[in-house]
Scaffold this active site. Structure first.
Site, PDB file in Angstrom:
ATOM      1  N   ILE A  95      -6.084  -2.403 -11.024  1.00  0.00           N
ATOM      2  CA  ILE A  95      -4.778  -1.743 -11.238  1.00  0.00           C
ATOM      3  C   ILE A  95      -4.680  -1.432 -12.626  1.00  0.00           C
ATOM      4  CG2 ILE A  95      -2.253  -2.465 -11.423  1.00  0.00           C
ATOM      5  CD1 ILE A  95      -2.436  -4.019  -8.945  1.00  0.00           C
TER       6      ILE A  95
ATOM      7  N   HIS B 222     -27.735  20.837  -1.829  1.00  0.00           N
ATOM      8  CA  HIS B 222     -27.921  21.332  -3.218  1.00  0.00           C
ATOM      9  C   HIS B 222     -26.946  22.337  -3.289  1.00  0.00           C
ATOM     10  CE1 HIS B 222     -29.833  21.815  -6.905  1.00  0.00           C
ATOM     11  NE2 HIS B 222     -30.162  23.274  -6.380  1.00  0.00           N
TER      12      HIS B 222
ATOM     13  N   CYS C  16       0.611  -1.218   0.116  1.00  0.00           N
ATOM     14  CA  CYS C  16      -0.123  -0.357   0.027  1.00  0.00           C
ATOM     15  C   CYS C  16       0.707   1.317   0.031  1.00  0.00           C
ATOM     16  CB  CYS C  16      -0.914  -0.138   1.198  1.00  0.00           C
ATOM     17  SG  CYS C  16      -2.062   1.505   1.319  1.00  0.00           S
TER      18      CYS C  16
END
Ligand code: NDP
Length: 451
Positions: free
Chosen positions: A178, A434, A42
């Site tokens: 990947i 919104h 990672c």
């Protein structure tokens, strides 16, 4: 019987380091061996450098967008050397943090390969042996190369972060996370990008409508994506790599990258010799507590090939410590895991695809695909997708799929509601924010279909 350690961890990736640190912080005597760099896939060659490359690659479109918004700016060149230098400095910094975490928690570290010698003994590459009451296997995985003439000419995601220079063109093989992420990255950095995937549609296993939109958007942005295509043969031709494809095409590329899956690092680890069983793909077989068939040996993360994601490995590590060192047996919950694929646009997903859900029970599908305000104003044709799969019987949201810029951030939050068992009506009761893209998740009134 007395041991050198309460716990010996093999592998200094996210899962192993977390388990070592938490066990040590709780008072256990812990050691960890890592043959490569601390931080694992990672941090060193996966999520972290990949995401930084995604960020780098996304700036290419921003200049045009900014011009559309009235800015008088011009695009310059992307400088790989300058980016690469900063990237690796950052990875060094992170590796330092991982080392310090271990040191500060009193974990003894060995920068060596280690293998299992028996149920309570680890043998280091220098021949020394260490005993431990428990052994935790967290060696991760590595890319697999297809068996094909010339495949050694290609690179994998391990090498892509170390290129001397960016290629002019690249062929990426595969259609998983990947392959699709790097197709977007390379394309964004200005590399002419071709992708071959052997199946009918990329991102197999994900919601069909969502992956269809990702494929369409990738093509729209310039990735030359060919499904139903693989390569048969490669060879060096001058400075280029000659490739013969199953569609009959013969082409030359500067670089070929394989993203054709990963395999657990379980070879030559002494595992089967001590009674740890391996599955068909070489993964370590464990129960819900991550315990192998040898009671003192546990395994977590990619080496078990359950759900190969960093946060899952970390959870498995934490559950292991809870079970073994805190007297609180904790199975790992692998249900309803949100995840994001950092394609361009991103895809965020939790729960079932429409296809899996309709095989299970009667469902309603709520979906909307539209041009988001920010990109539409800039004149882009880009579309996004917000989609909910709802159980007709319980009204629970069984799946949520988002294809949009920032979908990874959105799915983290929508994932909480889905994990809590929210119904469609719970979504509807929530007031829209919104103007946003994700407000559509709470404003979709009628199902687009039932099944
Ligand atoms: P995947 O298993 O997701 O994809 C492998 C791809 O390669 C598939 O498209 C597969 O095709 C194809 N393939 C396999 N063998 C061959 C072959 N011999 N020739 C041609 N194509 C082939 O693996 P990845 O390497 O992409 O990723 C590994 C794991 O890492 C992921 O499953 C994920 O768990 C994790 N990951 C997560 C990320 C994230 O969270 N954003 C990012 C990157 C990785 P087919 O579909 O036909 O089998």
């Amino acid at each position: 019987m007395s041991f050198d350690y309460d716990l010996f961890v093999i592998g200094g990736g996210s899962g192993g380091v977390r388990a070592a640190r938490v066990a040590a912080a709780g008072g256990a005597k812990v050691a960890l061996a890592e043959e490569d760099r601390y931080g694992g896939t990672c941090v060193i060659r996966g999520c972290v450098p990949k995401k930084l490359m995604v960020f780098a690659s996304e700036y290419s479109g921003m200049v045009e967008d900014a011009q559309a918004y009235g800015w008088d700016i011009q695009a310059g060149e992307f400088n790989w050397d300058s980016f690469k230098g900063k990237l690796h400095a950052e990875l060094d910094r992170l590796e330092g943090i991982y080392r310090n975490i271990l040191k500060n928690n009193g974990v003894e570290t060995f920068d060596l390969r280690a293998k299992v010698a028996d149920a309570h003994t680890v043998e280091l590459a220098d021949g020394t042996k260490k005993t431990a009451k428990h052994i935790l296997l967290a060696m991760g995985g590595r890319p697999v190369w297809p068996d094909m003439p010339g495949s050694e000419l290609g690179i994998s995601s391990n090498e892509i972060f170390h290129l001397d220079k960016l290629p002019e063109d690249i062929l990426i093989i595969g259609g998983g996370y990947i392959a699709c992420e790097f197709a977007g990255i390379m394309n964004g950095l200005g590399v002419k990008t071709t992708q071959y995937y052997r199946g009918a549609q990329i991102l197999r296993g994900f919601d069909e409508e969502a992956r269809g939109l990702v494929a369409e958007e990738m093509r729209q942005r310039g990735v030359d994506l060919h499904c139903g295509t693989n390569i048969l043969e490669m060879r060096k031709e001058g400075e280029k790599i000659w490739v013969k494809a199953t569609n009959g095409e013969e082409r030359l590329f500067d670089q070929v990258m394989f993203a054709t899956g990963r395999t657990p690092n379980t070879e030559n680890m002494g595992l089967e010799e001590v009674g740890v069983s391996l599955g068909r793909k070489g993964q370590i077989e464990v129960d819900e507590y991550s315990q192998t068939g040898v009671p003192s040996i546990y395994a977590i993360g990619d080496v078990t090939d359950r759900v190969n994601l960093t946060p899952v490995a970390i959870r498995e590590g934490m559950a292991f410590v809870e079970t073994v060192f805190k007297g609180n047996p904790t199975p790992v919950d692998h249900e309803l895991i949100p995840t994001a694929i950092f394609t361009q646009p991103e895809m965020g997903t939790i729960g079932m695809s429409e296809e899996d859900a309709r095989d299970q029970e009667p469902i309603e599908v709520y979906a909307t695909s539209f041009k988001p305000m920010q990109q539409a104003f800039a004149g882009r044709a880009e579309r996004v997708l917000m989609k909910l799969i709802v159980s007709q019987a319980t009204r629970k949201v069984l799946g949520c799929h988002i294809v949009a810029p920032g979908a990874g951030e959105m799915i983290q939050l929508a994932g909480i509601a889905v994990k809590m068992g929210a119904t469609k009506e719970d979504f509807d009761r929530t007031v829209a924010v919104h103007p946003t893209m994700s407000e559509e998740l709470v404003t979709m009134k009628e199902p687009v279909r039932t099944a």
